[in-house]
Enzyme design. Structure first.
Site, short mmCIF file in Angstrom:
data_model
loop_
_atom_site.label_atom_id
_atom_site.label_comp_id
_atom_site.label_asym_id
_atom_site.label_seq_id
_atom_site.Cartn_x
_atom_site.Cartn_y
_atom_site.Cartn_z
N SER A 85 -42.92 34.83 -21.10
CA SER A 85 -42.61 33.48 -21.57
C SER A 85 -41.90 32.68 -20.48
O SER A 85 -41.45 31.56 -20.72
CB SER A 85 -41.72 33.56 -22.81
OG SER A 85 -40.67 34.48 -22.58
N THR A 187 -37.83 31.17 -23.80
CA THR A 187 -37.17 30.61 -22.64
C THR A 187 -35.96 31.45 -22.23
O THR A 187 -35.24 31.93 -23.09
CB THR A 187 -36.61 29.23 -23.04
OG1 THR A 187 -37.64 28.50 -23.67
CG2 THR A 187 -36.03 28.48 -21.87
N ARG A 215 -48.77 19.78 -21.81
CA ARG A 215 -47.61 19.79 -22.72
C ARG A 215 -46.34 20.17 -21.96
O ARG A 215 -46.32 21.09 -21.15
CB ARG A 215 -47.87 20.78 -23.85
CG ARG A 215 -46.74 20.89 -24.90
CD ARG A 215 -45.77 22.03 -24.61
NE ARG A 215 -44.87 22.26 -25.73
CZ ARG A 215 -43.83 23.09 -25.65
NH1 ARG A 215 -43.57 23.75 -24.54
NH2 ARG A 215 -43.04 23.27 -26.70
N VAL A 216 -45.28 19.46 -22.23
CA VAL A 216 -43.96 19.77 -21.66
C VAL A 216 -43.01 19.98 -22.83
O VAL A 216 -43.04 19.22 -23.81
CB VAL A 216 -43.47 18.62 -20.76
CG1 VAL A 216 -42.01 18.81 -20.38
CG2 VAL A 216 -44.34 18.52 -19.50
N GLY A 217 -42.19 21.01 -22.76
CA GLY A 217 -41.26 21.30 -23.85
C GLY A 217 -39.86 20.80 -23.58
O GLY A 217 -39.63 19.90 -22.76
N ASP A 218 -38.91 21.40 -24.27
CA ASP A 218 -37.51 20.98 -24.16
C ASP A 218 -36.82 21.49 -22.89
O ASP A 218 -35.85 20.89 -22.43
CB ASP A 218 -36.71 21.51 -25.36
CG ASP A 218 -36.75 23.03 -25.44
OD1 ASP A 218 -37.83 23.62 -25.30
OD2 ASP A 218 -35.68 23.64 -25.63
N GLY A 241 -39.85 24.00 -28.65
CA GLY A 241 -39.24 22.91 -27.89
C GLY A 241 -39.28 21.57 -28.58
O GLY A 241 -38.36 20.76 -28.45
N1 GLY Z 1 -38.40 26.22 -25.56
C1 GLY Z 1 -39.50 26.31 -24.72
C2 GLY Z 1 -40.62 25.46 -25.09
O1 GLY Z 1 -40.84 25.16 -26.24
O2 GLY Z 1 -41.34 25.07 -24.20
#
Ligand code: GLY
Length: 328
Positions: A85, A187, A215-218, A241
């Site tokens: 991950s 993460t 896609r970009v996460g948090d 995220g």
């Molecule tokens: N927390 C990681 C993500 O959702 O990309």
């Protein structure tokens, strides 16, 4: 030596927020006691935080800088193909491409971030250079890659055979449904306080497994995946995220601590903020960790199964975070 400690939670009568939501009870944590001022401490998310904390602790215990510690720490997970991950060996997106997100923040409030970065094994180190060598906070995609290559990073294939096989298996049904506590949003987020009391944080991930391309996460978003304030403390997130981004969870936790909440109370409130805004919240996992400047630590999650590594005085513990929901 690593000791695993299972905290026993006491079920309490519903708090105000829970009552409003019609939830009958919650688990409240027994939290680790605060450290002594001036004592280095590092916390990080999930079991892979154990090895990461080890690398960070080598720097902190030698009087080193918390920023160096968090960078070195999360690089361990980035390089480990078994951590699927984060970094090298991370799950790809739906098109079979591995793209990485990371951010870093220091005690001066400076921050650097990269998102949607392909081919670079250590996005956290690129994020640090964005912070230190550019007038910007965040670089994305092709621009982030161009910057990394100009800084001497090597272009690598990050898709391991194992990750490719799992992706091909996934393609048989191609159904996108996050599995709770399975490596799909795990993460690594890390926060460290060094002997001089300086707080720094780092956060790095390959993001949601089989996400849409782009896609970009948090994790690379300052205030969502990570936030540190040297006057108050730091907080970081793991899990889905999108839910963290909508509530700017890490910034929220730091501000709640600034206003008097303990790290534990602030993590719980940040989870409740998601619950209030997300009707299908039970379909997702979210985990928060936090530490204040006195060294008090907190953590909270939606579903049981989220753990975090805490290192101080040379001892590392893997601690089960208390959860809002009980196990099925
Ligand atoms: N927390 C990681 C993500 O959702 O990309």
């Amino acid at each position: 030596m690593i000791a695993r400690r299972q905290f026993i939670f006491q079920s309490l009568t519903a708090g105000a927020g829970l009552g409003l939501l019609g939830l009958s009870s919650c688990s409240r944590a027994k939290v680790p006691s605060p450290t002594v001022k001036g004592e280095p401490t590092v916390i990080s998310t999930w079991r892979h935080g154990l090895d990461a904390n080890g690398a960070a602790w080598r720097i902190l215990s030698d009087g080193g800088y918390s920023l160096d510690a968090v960078e070195a720490g999360v690089r361990v997970s980035e390089a480990d193909p078994e951590v699927m991950s984060v970094g090298y060996g991370g799950h790809p997106d739906r098109d079979g491409r591995v793209s990485l997100d990371a951010c870093i923040m220091d005690e001066k409030g400076r921050a650097g971030s990269v998102c949607f970065l392909e081919h670079i094994k250590h996005p956290i180190s690129v994020a640090r250079l964005v912070m230190e060598k550019t007038p910007h906070v965040m670089l994305a995609g092709a621009g982030a890659l161009e910057f990394a290559l100009a800084q001497g990073f090597e272009k690598e294939n990050l898709l391991t055979e194992k990750a490719r096989e799992q992706w091909e298996e996934w393609l048989n049904n191609a159904e996108y449904k996050p599995v709770i506590n399975i490596e799909n949003h795990d993460t690594i987020s890390m926060i460290a306080i060094d002997a001089e009391g300086r707080i720094s944080g780092a956060c790095t991930t390959s993001g949601a497994a089989y996400k849409m391309h782009g896609r970009v996460g948090d994790s690379p978003i300052i205030g969502a995946g990570l936030y540190c304030d040297d006057e108050v403390g730091g907080a970081a997130a793991t899990g889905q995220g999108e839910l963290v981004m909508r509530t700017l969870g890490s910034f929220l936790i730091v501000e709640l601590m600034r206003n008097g909440m303990s790290p534990q109370e602030a993590c719980e409130e940040a989870v409740m903020r998601i619950v209030k805004k997300t009707p299908d919240y039970k379909d997702f996992q979210i985990g928060y960790i936090a530490i204040n400047k006195s060294g008090a630590v907190g953590a909270y999650c939606l579903h049981p199964g989220f753990d975090y590594a805490l290192t101080r005085r040379g001892n590392t513990e893997l601690i089960d975070a208390p959860s809002l929901l009980q196990g099925s």
